[in-house]
Design an enzyme around this catalytic site. Structure first.
Site, mmCIF file in Angstrom:
data_model
loop_
_atom_site.group_PDB
_atom_site.id
_atom_site.type_symbol
_atom_site.label_atom_id
_atom_site.label_comp_id
_atom_site.label_asym_id
_atom_site.label_seq_id
_atom_site.Cartn_x
_atom_site.Cartn_y
_atom_site.Cartn_z
ATOM 1 N N HIS A 129 1.768 4.022 8.239
ATOM 2 C CA HIS A 129 1.022 5.121 8.878
ATOM 3 C C HIS A 129 2.048 5.908 9.688
ATOM 4 C CE1 HIS A 129 -2.869 3.310 7.876
ATOM 5 N NE2 HIS A 129 -2.384 2.158 8.297
ATOM 6 N N ARG A 131 -0.070 4.470 -0.914
ATOM 7 C CA ARG A 131 -0.752 5.681 -0.429
ATOM 8 C C ARG A 131 -0.902 6.845 -1.400
ATOM 9 N NH1 ARG A 131 -2.715 2.499 3.311
ATOM 10 N NH2 ARG A 131 -1.440 2.169 5.146
ATOM 11 N N ASN A 165 -6.571 0.869 -2.138
ATOM 12 C CA ASN A 165 -7.245 1.672 -1.103
ATOM 13 C C ASN A 165 -6.535 3.000 -0.861
ATOM 14 O OD1 ASN A 165 -5.138 0.101 -0.019
ATOM 15 N ND2 ASN A 165 -5.978 0.210 2.042
ATOM 16 N N ASP A 213 2.503 -6.768 2.630
ATOM 17 C CA ASP A 213 1.389 -5.933 3.089
ATOM 18 C C ASP A 213 1.917 -4.614 3.665
ATOM 19 O OD1 ASP A 213 -1.163 -5.083 3.526
ATOM 20 O OD2 ASP A 213 -1.572 -6.399 5.228
ATOM 21 N N HIS A 235 0.879 -1.182 0.000
ATOM 22 C CA HIS A 235 0.000 0.000 0.000
ATOM 23 C C HIS A 235 0.912 1.225 0.000
ATOM 24 C CE1 HIS A 235 -3.498 -2.499 1.363
ATOM 25 N NE2 HIS A 235 -2.545 -3.188 1.962
#
Ligand code: DOR
Length: 444
Positions: free
Chosen positions: A310, A64, A94, A306, A62
């Protein structure tokens, strides 16, 4: 014509580790273990004492961008890749906005061109609104396929009901990547959980049952529709039992993440708090050991990191506001090399799980093997380096890792993409030259 000749090293293949030379011409491997085509002016790389791996494929990251670049972007995410020996990645939908149509896919491809250090492809996110169009869209160049979130996680993508799921599975032919947690049960469990509970509550709320119920529903639909799926980040021993019992062969391929293989509840939550929080959650030792066993016996086809960064500030929030996700594409290879040192994995398994595995599962062309005709993507690994994972080595914008300080045995030292050194001596070389991945099912 440019030739690159890598000599003196040990090449790691799925079927063995062999002392062989590697010859690359114009970015493509033309010789393994034979030098009849070697030109006098070839550039030479001395790999004596080193392991030579095919560039790894991380099929679940991911990154972002667009929308959440304060956590990561395609430049920093792909930098993590090459610093860790990953030369190709498949990125999840996502983002903000989510990648749910050809326009959003084209936008990501445009953003990656000239900025990505590794080769790339992007997943399309499935939803109720695009369910019937996915089959038409999934063959676009640079598309990694379709991703379904059966349970909600970071972002807004969600397909909670069987009717929509079935429509999605009936639209298109490529293997669909699935995040399997039962949304209804998740909602009930979250509603009953006390806010501000210790982070260790995460695997109780996102319980074994949420995973098993969802995976059971998915297997029923796979049987009904005959559509191939790839079950992402399996987290429970019970799902592994179920998958073996119902053995649907190639219809269902399976992924594990390093986090579920290296971390254990409750200790990880006590030590790392929200830095160990991800979906589906890290569970206790019984599940970790079952996953390690499933790696060894071939039940697991692929390891994906994965990678889900954050910021520290976001992660400092109390549960359940603390976002789920752990950065990891850069640490995948050193951790697995350490597993080899510790005796529960073989070097060959690393190539099976991050080379041949993702290539077979998703139909990626020309990647994941050191063999003539394949792209000249490779990583030099020094198995003698011992280090305690230094924070300063990490390239993610997140700026943290639960593996900081972990004693490592073996490190990637130089990464080459299509015959060109992209990362070495802790810095990038040249300009970002990543390209879209080619798939057997697309015209790309
Ligand atoms: O923990 C997770 N984080 N699981 C997911 O499925 C999504 C990911 C993210 O994007 O943060």
């Amino acid at each position: 014509m440019t030739q690159l000749f890598v000599h003196g090293g040990s090449l790691v293949h799925e079927d063995g580790v062999r002392d062989e030379d590697l010859l690359i011409e114009n970015g493509v491997i033309i010789g393994v273990g034979e030098t009849s085509k070697l030109a006098a002016d070839a550039q030479r790389i001395d790999a004596t004492g080193l392991l030579v791996f095919p560039g790894l494929i991380d099929s679940q990251v991911h990154f972002r961008e667009p929308g959440l670049e304060h956590k990561e972007d395609l430049a920093t995410g792909s930098l993590c890749c090459v610093a860790g020996g990953v030369t190709a990645f498949c990125e999840m939908p996502n983002t903000k906005p989510p990648t749910t149509d050809p326009k959003a896919l084209a936008d990501k491809l445009e953003r990656a061109a000239g900025r990505s250090w590794a080769d790339y492809a992007f997943f399309l996110g499935a939803s109720k609104d695009n369910a019937d169009s996915l089959g038409e869209w999934e063959t676009a160049p640079g598309c990694a396929g379709v991703k379904i979130f059966m349970g909600s996680s970071t972002g807004s993508l969600l397909v909670p009901d069987d009717e929509t799921l079935e429509r999605i599975l009936r639209s298109g032919e490529r293997r669909v990547a699935v995040h399997s947690e039962d949304e209804l049960l998740l909602q009930q469990n979250y509603a009953a959980a006390p806010k501000g509970a210790p982070y260790a509550i995460h695997p109780q709320v996102r319980s074994i049952e949420t995973a098993v119920r969802s995976t059971t529903r998915l297997l029923d639909l796979v049987e009904k529709t005959g559509r191939k799926v790839h079950l992402l980040h399996i987290s429970t021993a019970e799902e592994l039992d179920l998958l073996r019992e119902r053995d649907l062969g190639d219809l269902v391929t399976k992924e594990a993440t390093p986090n579920h293989l290296f971390l254990c509840a409750p200790e990880c939550y006590e030590r790392f708090g929200a830095h160990a929080q991800m979906n589906p959650p890290v569970r206790d030792r019984r599940h970790r050991d079952a996953l390690r066993e499933a790696l060894a016996d071939g039940t697991i086809d692929v390891i994906g990191s994965d990678h889900a960064p954050h910021t520290l500030e976001e992660k400092a929030k109390p549960w359940p506001e603390s976002p789920s996700g752990i950065p990891g594409t850069q640490t995948i290879l050193p951790l697995l090399l350490t597993a080899v040192h510790d005796g529960w994995l073989r070097l060959e398994d690393i190539v099976r799980l991050l080379g041949g595995g993702p290539s077979r599962v998703y139909g990626i062309e020309g990647k994941g093997r050191l063999a003539p005709g394949f792209d000249g993507d490779f990583v030099l690994v020094d198995p003698r380096i011992e280090d305690s994972l230094p924070l300063a080595w990490l390239r993610s914008r997140a700026g943290w890792s639960p593996y900081e300080g972990t004693k490592l045995h073996g490190m990637p030292t130089r990464t080459f993409v299509r015959g060109i050194e992209t990362y070495g001596k802790h810095v990038t070389h040249g300009a970002p030259m990543g390209r879209p991945l080619r798939y057997r099912t697309t015209s790309a």
